[in-house]
Design a protein around this motif. Structure first.
Motif, PDB file in Angstrom:
ATOM      1  N   SER A  39      16.207  -3.094 -41.049  1.00 31.20           N
ATOM      2  CA  SER A  39      17.640  -3.564 -41.032  1.00 31.20           C
ATOM      3  C   SER A  39      18.297  -2.629 -42.039  1.00 31.20           C
ATOM      4  CB  SER A  39      17.948  -4.797 -41.410  1.00 31.20           C
ATOM      5  OG  SER A  39      17.670  -5.402 -42.513  1.00 31.20           O
ATOM      6  N   GLY A  40      17.651  -1.925 -42.792  1.00 29.50           N
ATOM      7  CA  GLY A  40      18.377  -0.665 -43.588  1.00 29.50           C
ATOM      8  C   GLY A  40      18.550  -1.433 -45.064  1.00 29.50           C
ATOM      9  N   LYS A  41      18.287  -2.568 -45.486  1.00 27.61           N
ATOM     10  CA  LYS A  41      18.432  -3.188 -46.800  1.00 27.61           C
ATOM     11  C   LYS A  41      17.830  -2.465 -47.866  1.00 27.61           C
ATOM     12  CE  LYS A  41      15.309  -6.977 -45.811  1.00 27.61           C
ATOM     13  NZ  LYS A  41      14.483  -6.193 -45.026  1.00 27.61           N
ATOM     14  N   SER A  42      16.599  -1.923 -47.671  1.00 34.46           N
ATOM     15  CA  SER A  42      15.871  -1.279 -48.809  1.00 34.46           C
ATOM     16  C   SER A  42      16.656   0.235 -48.821  1.00 34.46           C
ATOM     17  CB  SER A  42      14.704  -1.048 -48.474  1.00 34.46           C
ATOM     18  OG  SER A  42      13.710  -2.072 -48.812  1.00 34.46           O
ATOM     19  N   THR A  43      17.082   0.807 -47.765  1.00 37.58           N
ATOM     20  CA  THR A  43      17.653   2.042 -47.686  1.00 37.58           C
ATOM     21  C   THR A  43      18.796   2.126 -48.446  1.00 37.58           C
ATOM     22  OG1 THR A  43      16.501   2.397 -45.570  1.00 37.58           O
ATOM     23  CG2 THR A  43      18.377   3.931 -46.402  1.00 37.58           C
ATOM     24  N   LEU A  44      19.686   0.731 -48.108  1.00 37.26           N
ATOM     25  CA  LEU A  44      20.964   0.694 -48.860  1.00 37.26           C
ATOM     26  C   LEU A  44      20.833   0.624 -50.456  1.00 37.26           C
ATOM     27  CD1 LEU A  44      24.019   0.500 -48.075  1.00 37.26           C
ATOM     28  CD2 LEU A  44      23.653  -1.864 -48.283  1.00 37.26           C
ATOM     29  N   ILE A  45      19.899  -0.100 -50.706  1.00 34.34           N
ATOM     30  CA  ILE A  45      19.866  -0.199 -52.197  1.00 34.34           C
ATOM     31  C   ILE A  45      19.291   1.054 -53.004  1.00 34.34           C
ATOM     32  CG2 ILE A  45      17.576  -1.039 -52.456  1.00 34.34           C
ATOM     33  CD1 ILE A  45      18.696  -3.109 -54.395  1.00 34.34           C
ATOM     34  N   LYS A  46      18.700   1.898 -52.155  1.00 35.23           N
ATOM     35  CA  LYS A  46      18.113   3.118 -52.727  1.00 35.23           C
ATOM     36  C   LYS A  46      19.163   4.195 -52.677  1.00 35.23           C
ATOM     37  CE  LYS A  46      13.196   2.646 -51.997  1.00 35.23           C
ATOM     38  NZ  LYS A  46      12.385   2.501 -50.562  1.00 35.23           N
ATOM     39  N   CYS A  47      20.133   3.926 -52.070  1.00 34.24           N
ATOM     40  CA  CYS A  47      21.430   5.065 -51.817  1.00 34.24           C
ATOM     41  C   CYS A  47      22.226   4.742 -53.131  1.00 34.24           C
ATOM     42  CB  CYS A  47      22.348   4.682 -50.639  1.00 34.24           C
ATOM     43  SG  CYS A  47      21.461   5.367 -48.994  1.00 34.24           S
ATOM     44  N   VAL A  48      22.176   3.542 -53.579  1.00 31.69           N
ATOM     45  CA  VAL A  48      22.849   3.178 -55.026  1.00 31.69           C
ATOM     46  C   VAL A  48      22.636   4.074 -55.986  1.00 31.69           C
ATOM     47  CG1 VAL A  48      23.656   1.279 -56.532  1.00 31.69           C
ATOM     48  CG2 VAL A  48      23.449   0.817 -53.948  1.00 31.69           C
ATOM     49  N   ASN A  49      21.499   4.410 -56.266  1.00 31.41           N
ATOM     50  CA  ASN A  49      21.020   5.185 -57.468  1.00 31.41           C
ATOM     51  C   ASN A  49      20.709   6.618 -56.871  1.00 31.41           C
ATOM     52  OD1 ASN A  49      18.497   4.260 -56.507  1.00 31.41           O
ATOM     53  ND2 ASN A  49      17.579   3.754 -58.551  1.00 31.41           N
ATOM     54  N   ALA A  50      21.021   6.960 -55.834  1.00 37.75           N
ATOM     55  CA  ALA A  50      20.648   8.368 -55.040  1.00 37.75           C
ATOM     56  C   ALA A  50      19.403   8.639 -54.890  1.00 37.75           C
ATOM     57  CB  ALA A  50      21.618   9.219 -55.755  1.00 37.75           C
ATOM     58  N   LEU A  51      18.354   7.534 -54.673  1.00 39.15           N
ATOM     59  CA  LEU A  51      17.133   8.005 -54.541  1.00 39.15           C
ATOM     60  C   LEU A  51      16.950   8.312 -52.859  1.00 39.15           C
ATOM     61  CD1 LEU A  51      14.863   5.128 -56.290  1.00 39.15           C
ATOM     62  CD2 LEU A  51      15.167   7.531 -56.757  1.00 39.15           C
ATOM     63  N   GLU A  52      17.995   7.961 -52.150  1.00 38.09           N
ATOM     64  CA  GLU A  52      18.204   8.250 -50.790  1.00 38.09           C
ATOM     65  C   GLU A  52      19.550   8.687 -50.600  1.00 38.09           C
ATOM     66  OE1 GLU A  52      16.054   8.112 -48.198  1.00 38.09           O
ATOM     67  OE2 GLU A  52      14.595   6.551 -48.520  1.00 38.09           O
ATOM     68  N   ILE A 208      24.504 -11.105 -48.686  1.00 37.96           N
ATOM     69  CA  ILE A 208      24.757 -10.000 -47.526  1.00 37.96           C
ATOM     70  C   ILE A 208      23.462 -10.068 -46.551  1.00 37.96           C
ATOM     71  CG2 ILE A 208      24.917  -7.574 -47.103  1.00 37.96           C
ATOM     72  CD1 ILE A 208      26.168  -7.047 -49.868  1.00 37.96           C
ATOM     73  N   PHE A 209      24.068 -10.194 -45.139  1.00 40.52           N
ATOM     74  CA  PHE A 209      22.895 -10.097 -44.269  1.00 40.52           C
ATOM     75  C   PHE A 209      23.168  -8.864 -43.729  1.00 40.52           C
ATOM     76  CE2 PHE A 209      21.758 -10.989 -39.838  1.00 40.52           C
ATOM     77  CZ  PHE A 209      20.674 -11.019 -39.932  1.00 40.52           C
ATOM     78  N   MET A 210      22.091  -8.122 -43.349  1.00 40.33           N
ATOM     79  CA  MET A 210      22.085  -6.932 -42.862  1.00 40.33           C
ATOM     80  C   MET A 210      21.188  -6.997 -41.446  1.00 40.33           C
ATOM     81  SD  MET A 210      21.878  -3.839 -45.683  1.00 40.33           S
ATOM     82  CE  MET A 210      22.229  -2.480 -44.455  1.00 40.33           C
ATOM     83  N   ASP A 211      21.634  -6.247 -40.381  1.00 40.69           N
ATOM     84  CA  ASP A 211      20.845  -6.221 -39.287  1.00 40.69           C
ATOM     85  C   ASP A 211      21.065  -4.941 -38.608  1.00 40.69           C
ATOM     86  OD1 ASP A 211      18.902  -6.822 -37.045  1.00 40.69           O
ATOM     87  OD2 ASP A 211      20.361  -7.987 -36.153  1.00 40.69           O
ATOM     88  N   ARG A 212      20.253  -4.130 -38.308  1.00 39.06           N
ATOM     89  CA  ARG A 212      20.288  -2.741 -37.498  1.00 39.06           C
ATOM     90  C   ARG A 212      21.082  -1.552 -38.263  1.00 39.06           C
ATOM     91  NH1 ARG A 212      21.244  -5.311 -31.820  1.00 39.06           N
ATOM     92  NH2 ARG A 212      19.907  -7.014 -32.169  1.00 39.06           N
ATOM     93  N   GLY A 213      21.079  -1.582 -39.478  1.00 43.07           N
ATOM     94  CA  GLY A 213      21.754  -0.875 -40.292  1.00 43.07           C
ATOM     95  C   GLY A 213      23.196  -1.249 -40.591  1.00 43.07           C
ATOM     96  N   GLU A 214      23.622  -2.397 -40.084  1.00 40.21           N
ATOM     97  CA  GLU A 214      25.041  -2.752 -40.429  1.00 40.21           C
ATOM     98  C   GLU A 214      24.952  -4.016 -41.183  1.00 40.21           C
ATOM     99  OE1 GLU A 214      27.956  -3.050 -37.048  1.00 40.21           O
ATOM    100  OE2 GLU A 214      25.835  -2.532 -35.901  1.00 40.21           O
ATOM    101  N   ILE A 215      26.022  -4.201 -42.102  1.00 38.23           N
ATOM    102  CA  ILE A 215      26.461  -5.372 -42.976  1.00 38.23           C
ATOM    103  C   ILE A 215      27.131  -6.310 -41.740  1.00 38.23           C
ATOM    104  CG2 ILE A 215      27.526  -6.450 -44.621  1.00 38.23           C
ATOM    105  CD1 ILE A 215      27.131  -3.981 -46.157  1.00 38.23           C
ATOM    106  N   VAL A 216      26.148  -7.294 -41.417  1.00 36.78           N
ATOM    107  CA  VAL A 216      26.850  -8.285 -40.480  1.00 36.78           C
ATOM    108  C   VAL A 216      27.445  -9.371 -41.186  1.00 36.78           C
ATOM    109  CG1 VAL A 216      25.955  -9.901 -38.703  1.00 36.78           C
ATOM    110  CG2 VAL A 216      24.723  -7.764 -38.973  1.00 36.78           C
ATOM    111  N   GLU A 217      27.078  -9.755 -42.406  1.00 36.24           N
ATOM    112  CA  GLU A 217      27.686 -10.966 -42.832  1.00 36.24           C
ATOM    113  C   GLU A 217      27.634 -10.796 -44.691  1.00 36.24           C
ATOM    114  OE1 GLU A 217      28.457 -15.160 -42.043  1.00 36.24           O
ATOM    115  OE2 GLU A 217      27.147 -13.889 -40.895  1.00 36.24           O
ATOM    116  N   ASP A 218      28.874 -11.045 -45.127  1.00 38.93           N
ATOM    117  CA  ASP A 218      28.846 -10.723 -46.530  1.00 38.93           C
ATOM    118  C   ASP A 218      29.712 -11.858 -46.893  1.00 38.93           C
ATOM    119  OD1 ASP A 218      29.466  -9.931 -49.160  1.00 38.93           O
ATOM    120  OD2 ASP A 218      30.147  -7.777 -48.495  1.00 38.93           O
ATOM    121  N   ALA A 219      28.938 -13.066 -47.518  1.00 38.83           N
ATOM    122  CA  ALA A 219      29.852 -14.199 -47.669  1.00 38.83           C
ATOM    123  C   ALA A 219      29.303 -14.753 -49.019  1.00 38.83           C
ATOM    124  CB  ALA A 219      29.293 -15.080 -46.753  1.00 38.83           C
ATOM    125  N   ALA A 220      29.995 -15.649 -49.658  1.00 43.22           N
ATOM    126  CA  ALA A 220      29.801 -16.311 -50.686  1.00 43.22           C
ATOM    127  C   ALA A 220      28.565 -17.348 -50.648  1.00 43.22           C
ATOM    128  CB  ALA A 220      30.883 -17.245 -51.209  1.00 43.22           C
TER     129      ALA A 220
END
Lengths: 243, 243
Positions: A39-52, A208-220
């Protein structure tokens, strides 16, 4: 602390892994990122410190733009702790030297000071006795605790966890989660990719719930577990919480 | 076959007036060792640099590494030696060419450099394979800690990569020693060259080449043993390297 806005990433012109991801993590917050595999969650977190790298959008960490070519990335990364799925300890270095390497080479700390800091953190994760061993002589859970200690030795302002327990045998998961829970309760800012919903329930502020590269849900947290708004998140939750 | 065996030939004076025939062979052995040692140093240093370049994210570095390796490994060693020895002085500006031709010990330097570059292409490929065999996460972990690319290679990737390729590097070291024999064609009186002259002066061809064979075997046995010790010395406790 972390501001992610409209991030898009393509692996090839036809394969988009992240689509318009926008979210943020404020200081002291614990945000859990979950979602089905791919769903891209690992990719997203790796973008945060520019590993990706990513092609469009912006990510700011503590006010510093990650995707600005002028940013001193090694310096930025040294303040962002990261823990990987497969621990990634350096196998040729003793445990204590794993903790000292970046302290000395990146932060320029003296050897004695780095050692003292390393021992203090090993004690904190309950592995002081293992300091002189090599990574391959430790269990998976112990290695992951060392990896957390190694990240903490850099005095990070935020910690990123990329599925820290998914490569572990079941009986070792809790020893790692315990360390993470303690860390969260001490007020560390954390972004955690994980399927451990128990951990999310216990300490997360937001999910945060991700699916197919999108943030579908971002909730408390309570909203997310109470009644997810999207079908996809509901389906996902029903699958992983059914047992 | 009508052949007069004469094992005592080694202790008879050689016609050069430099002692016995054995002394002649031993001086050849010394030159073989000197040539091989210098060639191996050149091969290791340039091979390591090129091998690292082939693993860098930079397209230019990749291309250079690729071109270098293909150039030096796709031409017979003998042709390369001739190019260095006979062709290079002619295509250089006159003064430089003349200086090269009049260089004392020209065959020695040519052989060491020629064999060195030839072997460096092989070292480069080995090292590239060694680095590529490391988990991708190792480089990421180094980067995430704030280590620069150079530091990542120096402290994390290369120490492991060299340990992994130590057994094949041993073979390359042996090949370097054996390949110096080709230098007989440019007039270097190394071990094979001296065995050949001994045969021409004394007509004791079997004795001469038996001795040369035994000397090569002895030298390589010493190298193999030394490398075994080195492997054991740098072995990492608990870590299994494919054995």
């Amino acid at each position: 602390m972390i501001e992610i806005s409209h991030v898009n990433k393509w692996y090839s012109p036809t394969f988009q892994v992240l689509t318009d991801c926008t979210t943020n993590v404020t200081k002291g917050e614990v945000v859990v990122v979950c979602g089905p595999s791919g769903s891209g969650k690992s990719t997203l977190i790796k973008c945060v410190n520019a590993l990706e790298p990513f092609q469009s959008g912006d990510i700011l960490v503590d006010g510093t733009k990650v995707n600005d070519p002028k940013t001193n990335l090694p310096k930025l990364r040294s303040r962002v702790g990261m823990v990987f799925q497969h621990f990634e300890l350096f196998p040729h270095l003793k445990i204590i030297d794993n903790l000292c390497l970046a302290q000395e080479k990146v932060l320029g700390r003296g050897h004695d000071k780095a050692q003292a800091k390393g021992m203090q953190l090993l004690e904190r994760v309950g592995l002081k006795e293992q300091a002189q061993k090599f990574p391959a002589q430790l269990s998976g859970g112990q290695q992951q605790r060392v990896a957390i200690a190694r990240a903490l030795a850099m005095d990070p302002i935020v910690m990123l966890f990329d599925e820290p327990t998914s490569a572990l045998d079941p009986e070792m998961v809790s020893e790692v989660l315990d360390v993470m829970v303690d860390l969260a309760r001490e007020g560390m800012t954390m972004m955690v990719v994980t399927h451990e919903m128990g951990f999310a329930r216990k300490v997360a502020n937001r999910v945060i719930f991700m699916d197919r590269g999108e943030i579908v849900e971002d909730a408390a947290k309570d909203d997310f577990f109470g009644k997810p708004r999207s079908d996809r998140a509901q389906k996902f939750l029903s699958k992983i919480l059914s047992h | 076959m009508n052949y007069n065996w004469n094992w005592g030939i080694f202790f008879q004076p050689n016609p050069m007036g430099t002692g016995t025939y054995l002394d002649m062979l031993l001086s050849g052995l010394a030159l073989t060792l000197k040539t091989a040692a210098l060639a191996w140093v050149i091969a290791l240093i340039t091979g390591s640099i090129v091998g690292v370049m082939r693993t860098l994210p930079s397209k230019g570095a990749n291309w250079f590494g690729f071109a270098y390796v293909e150039f030096f490994r796709n031409m017979p060693l003998l042709v390369q030696l001739f190019l260095w020895f006979f062709v290079l002085p002619e295509i250089l500006p006159r003064a430089a060419g003349l200086w090269l031709k009049q260089l004392p010990n020209a065959p020695f330097w040519t052989a060491a450099i020629g064999v060195g570059f030839f072997m460096s292409a092989r070292v480069a490929v080995q090292l590239q394979a060694g680095i590529s065999s490391l988990p991708r996460g190792q480089k990421m972990a180094a980067t995430a800690l704030g280590l620069t690319t150079v530091q990542g290679y120096r402290y994390v990737l290369l120490p492991m990569a060299f340990r992994i390729i130590l057994p094949p590097l041993t073979s390359e070291f042996l090949n370097t020693i054996k390949n110096t024999a080709v230098a007989i064609t440019i007039g270097l009186l190394e071990l094979t060259g001296q065995a050949r002259s001994m045969q021409e002066f004394s007509f004791q061809v079997f004795e001469a080449f038996t001795a040369a064979t035994i000397l090569y075997l002895l030298v390589n046995a010493v190298v193999v043993t030394a490398m075994r010790f080195l492997e054991r010395w740098v072995a990492i406790p608990g870590y299994i390297t494919g054995k």
